[in-house]
Design an enzyme around this catalytic site. Structure first.
Site, PDB file in Angstrom:
ATOM      1  N   ASP A  14      -1.546  15.404   8.190  1.00  0.00           N
ATOM      2  CA  ASP A  14      -0.256  16.122   7.194  1.00  0.00           C
ATOM      3  C   ASP A  14       0.856  16.235   7.485  1.00  0.00           C
ATOM      4  OD1 ASP A  14      -1.085  17.891   4.302  1.00  0.00           O
ATOM      5  OD2 ASP A  14       0.492  17.813   5.582  1.00  0.00           O
ATOM      6  N   ASN A  20      -3.884   9.442   1.054  1.00  0.00           N
ATOM      7  CA  ASN A  20      -4.146  10.385  -0.305  1.00  0.00           C
ATOM      8  C   ASN A  20      -2.638  11.104  -0.360  1.00  0.00           C
ATOM      9  OD1 ASN A  20      -5.163  12.937  -1.250  1.00  0.00           O
ATOM     10  ND2 ASN A  20      -4.208  13.772  -0.726  1.00  0.00           N
ATOM     11  N   TYR A  53       7.538   7.017  -7.902  1.00  0.00           N
ATOM     12  CA  TYR A  53       5.634   7.521  -8.831  1.00  0.00           C
ATOM     13  C   TYR A  53       4.868   6.042  -9.761  1.00  0.00           C
ATOM     14  CZ  TYR A  53       0.954  10.148  -8.591  1.00  0.00           C
ATOM     15  OH  TYR A  53       0.159  11.367  -8.884  1.00  0.00           O
ATOM     16  N   LYS A 101       2.566   4.054  -7.174  1.00  0.00           N
ATOM     17  CA  LYS A 101       1.316   3.901  -7.020  1.00  0.00           C
ATOM     18  C   LYS A 101       0.562   2.063  -8.127  1.00  0.00           C
ATOM     19  CE  LYS A 101       0.130   7.880  -6.388  1.00  0.00           C
ATOM     20  NZ  LYS A 101      -0.653   8.436  -5.168  1.00  0.00           N
TER      21      LYS A 101
HETATM   22  P1  NDP Z   1      -1.059  17.924  -2.860  1.00  0.00           P
HETATM   23  O1  NDP Z   1       0.791  18.090  -3.453  1.00  0.00           O
HETATM   24  O2  NDP Z   1      -1.976  19.450  -2.952  1.00  0.00           O
HETATM   25  O3  NDP Z   1      -1.012  17.681  -1.759  1.00  0.00           O
HETATM   26  C1  NDP Z   1      -0.958  16.455  -1.472  1.00  0.00           C
HETATM   27  C2  NDP Z   1      -0.437  16.501   0.223  1.00  0.00           C
HETATM   28  O4  NDP Z   1      -0.042  15.220   1.234  1.00  0.00           O
HETATM   29  C3  NDP Z   1       0.039  18.123   0.740  1.00  0.00           C
HETATM   30  O5  NDP Z   1      -0.459  18.795   2.025  1.00  0.00           O
HETATM   31  C4  NDP Z   1       1.477  17.030   1.266  1.00  0.00           C
HETATM   32  O6  NDP Z   1       2.056  17.969   1.701  1.00  0.00           O
HETATM   33  C5  NDP Z   1       1.113  15.894   1.886  1.00  0.00           C
HETATM   34  N1  NDP Z   1       2.403  15.694   2.411  1.00  0.00           N
HETATM   35  C6  NDP Z   1       3.391  15.399   1.319  1.00  0.00           C
HETATM   36  N2  NDP Z   1       4.252  14.184   1.987  1.00  0.00           N
HETATM   37  C7  NDP Z   1       3.837  13.810   3.290  1.00  0.00           C
HETATM   38  C8  NDP Z   1       3.950  12.657   3.600  1.00  0.00           C
HETATM   39  N3  NDP Z   1       5.260  12.312   3.764  1.00  0.00           N
HETATM   40  N4  NDP Z   1       2.814  12.478   5.332  1.00  0.00           N
HETATM   41  C9  NDP Z   1       1.977  13.314   5.026  1.00  0.00           C
HETATM   42  N5  NDP Z   1       1.924  13.519   3.997  1.00  0.00           N
HETATM   43  C10 NDP Z   1       2.462  14.787   2.893  1.00  0.00           C
HETATM   44  O7  NDP Z   1      -1.581  16.928  -3.607  1.00  0.00           O
HETATM   45  P2  NDP Z   1      -2.340  16.307  -4.939  1.00  0.00           P
HETATM   46  O8  NDP Z   1      -3.632  17.057  -3.884  1.00  0.00           O
HETATM   47  O9  NDP Z   1      -2.450  16.857  -5.539  1.00  0.00           O
HETATM   48  O10 NDP Z   1      -2.479  14.795  -4.292  1.00  0.00           O
HETATM   49  C11 NDP Z   1      -3.389  14.692  -3.598  1.00  0.00           C
HETATM   50  C12 NDP Z   1      -2.928  13.092  -4.213  1.00  0.00           C
HETATM   51  O11 NDP Z   1      -3.861  13.183  -4.981  1.00  0.00           O
HETATM   52  C13 NDP Z   1      -1.649  11.552  -4.165  1.00  0.00           C
HETATM   53  O12 NDP Z   1      -1.448  10.929  -3.616  1.00  0.00           O
HETATM   54  C14 NDP Z   1      -1.418  12.061  -5.772  1.00  0.00           C
HETATM   55  O13 NDP Z   1      -0.198  11.374  -5.790  1.00  0.00           O
HETATM   56  C15 NDP Z   1      -2.879  11.890  -5.966  1.00  0.00           C
HETATM   57  N6  NDP Z   1      -3.191  12.137  -8.311  1.00  0.00           N
HETATM   58  C16 NDP Z   1      -3.180  13.921  -8.353  1.00  0.00           C
HETATM   59  C17 NDP Z   1      -3.867  13.590  -9.116  1.00  0.00           C
HETATM   60  C18 NDP Z   1      -3.562  15.662  -9.785  1.00  0.00           C
HETATM   61  O14 NDP Z   1      -3.691  15.676 -10.878  1.00  0.00           O
HETATM   62  N7  NDP Z   1      -2.903  16.263  -8.609  1.00  0.00           N
HETATM   63  C19 NDP Z   1      -3.588  13.118 -10.479  1.00  0.00           C
HETATM   64  C20 NDP Z   1      -3.554  11.774 -10.056  1.00  0.00           C
HETATM   65  C21 NDP Z   1      -3.217  11.298  -8.174  1.00  0.00           C
HETATM   66  P3  NDP Z   1       3.446  19.668   1.987  1.00  0.00           P
HETATM   67  O15 NDP Z   1       2.757  19.885   1.005  1.00  0.00           O
HETATM   68  O16 NDP Z   1       2.765  20.551   2.980  1.00  0.00           O
HETATM   69  O17 NDP Z   1       4.489  18.789   2.019  1.00  0.00           O
END
Ligand code: NDP
Length: 263
Positions: free
Chosen positions: A40, A93, A158, A162
């Site tokens: 992360d 992810n 976004y 995607k």
């Molecule tokens: P979260 O924000 O809870 O988790 C995303 C994670 O990615 C966070 O820990 C964030 O870190 C990390 N992150 C952000 N930027 C970077 C980077 N440059 N490098 C590495 N890590 C990074 O989101 P979700 O769990 O909801 O989403 C996870 C995936 O699922 C995403 O790709 C999202 O597009 C996809 N998704 C989610 C949906 C939803 O309804 N939640 C629906 C459809 C798809 P930090 O927060 O510390 O910056």
């Protein structure tokens, strides 16, 4: 010949694993017996989550990896090689959200989002595919979205990222087909995570109402099942894609959206 690896023989690398879906994926794969490298951008959080899981007896390591930085991506894959001997399952992810009309969307934000959700998965795939080819086994799972299938106003970056990620998935599936590698995208609708709850709260503020009301009055009318998706539904789908019975599923987009995109 289709090769297979049992879950306890698997090394899994997950990006964006400190929170939300990524954290649940790490937990799900760890519970199934796999060795999990949680990465992360948020180093302190990912190290903390990984050490908590390690204390519970799971084989988990935490590594900082900002997926926009090639040096950090290379470091994470190198660490997986040193600690686990390679990568069998890659789960792209990491993701962020930003909403603006195209005319107001800052170019820098657009480029950052493409880099996180498309260039990052490309750089990771580029590094792990040769390792997977060597061992004639690999599973790539890209966490895309229904935003990769249909358009949503306000989500230029976004949606573009995607859609691109689904394209990358298809190419990886074709290029890996002779070498025991499958690549698939999971396309969730609204999942019950902090990211999504935050969006409902933002919308609620602009409408002078509550997030629950937004859910009931704006979101549920769009979702035939009238519910949010549970993270566990994503986890179980990812585990299934790594099972022997799913060896023939490749290049596909598996939609988990409570029926959102059906009509
Ligand atoms: P979260 O924000 O809870 O988790 C995303 C994670 O990615 C966070 O820990 C964030 O870190 C990390 N992150 C952000 N930027 C970077 C980077 N440059 N490098 C590495 N890590 C990074 O989101 P979700 O769990 O909801 O989403 C996870 C995936 O699922 C995403 O790709 C999202 O597009 C996809 N998704 C989610 C949906 C939803 O309804 N939640 C629906 C459809 C798809 P930090 O927060 O510390 O910056």
């Amino acid at each position: 010949m289709v090769s297979h690896k049992k879950m306890h023989e698997r090394n899994v690398l997950i990006t964006g694993a400190a929170h939300g879906i990524g954290l649940q994926l790490a937990l799900g794969f760890a519970r199934s017996g796999a060795r999990v490298m949680m990465t992360d951008i948020n180093e302190s959080e990912v190290l903390q989550r990984a050490s908590e899981l390690e204390l519970e007896g799971f084989q988990v390591t935490g590594v900082r990896c900002d997926v926009t930085k090639e040096s950090e991506v290379k470091f994470a894959v190198a660490q997986a090689k040193v600690e686990y001997g390679g990568v069998d399952v890659l789960i792209n992810n990491a993701g962020i959200q930003h909403v603006d009309l195209i005319e107001d969307f800052p170019v820098e934000k657009f480029e950052e989002m493409i880099r996180i959700m498309l260039t990052g998965p490309f750089m990771l795939s580029k590094l792990v595919i040769p390792l997977m080819k060597q061992q004639q086994y690999g599973r790539i799972i890209n966490i895309a979205s229904i935003n990769g299938l249909i358009g949503f106003a306000g989500k230029a970056a976004y949606n573009s990222a995607k859609h691109g990620l689904i394209g990358l998935t298809k190419v990886a599936a074709l290029e890996g087909a002779d070498d025991g590698i499958t690549a698939n995208a999971i396309c969730p609708g609204y999942v019950d995570t902090a990211m999504v709850r935050g969006q409902f709260e933002d919308l609620a503020r602009t409408r002078n109402t509550t997030a629950d009301k937004v859910l009931e009055e704006v979101i549920f009318p769009l979702v035939p099942q009238k519910r949010l998706i549970d993270t566990e539904e994503i986890v179980q789908t990812a585990l299934y894609l790594c099972s022997e019975s799913a060896a023939g599923i490749t290049g596909q987009s598996i939609v988990i959206d409570g029926g959102y995109t059906v009509r």
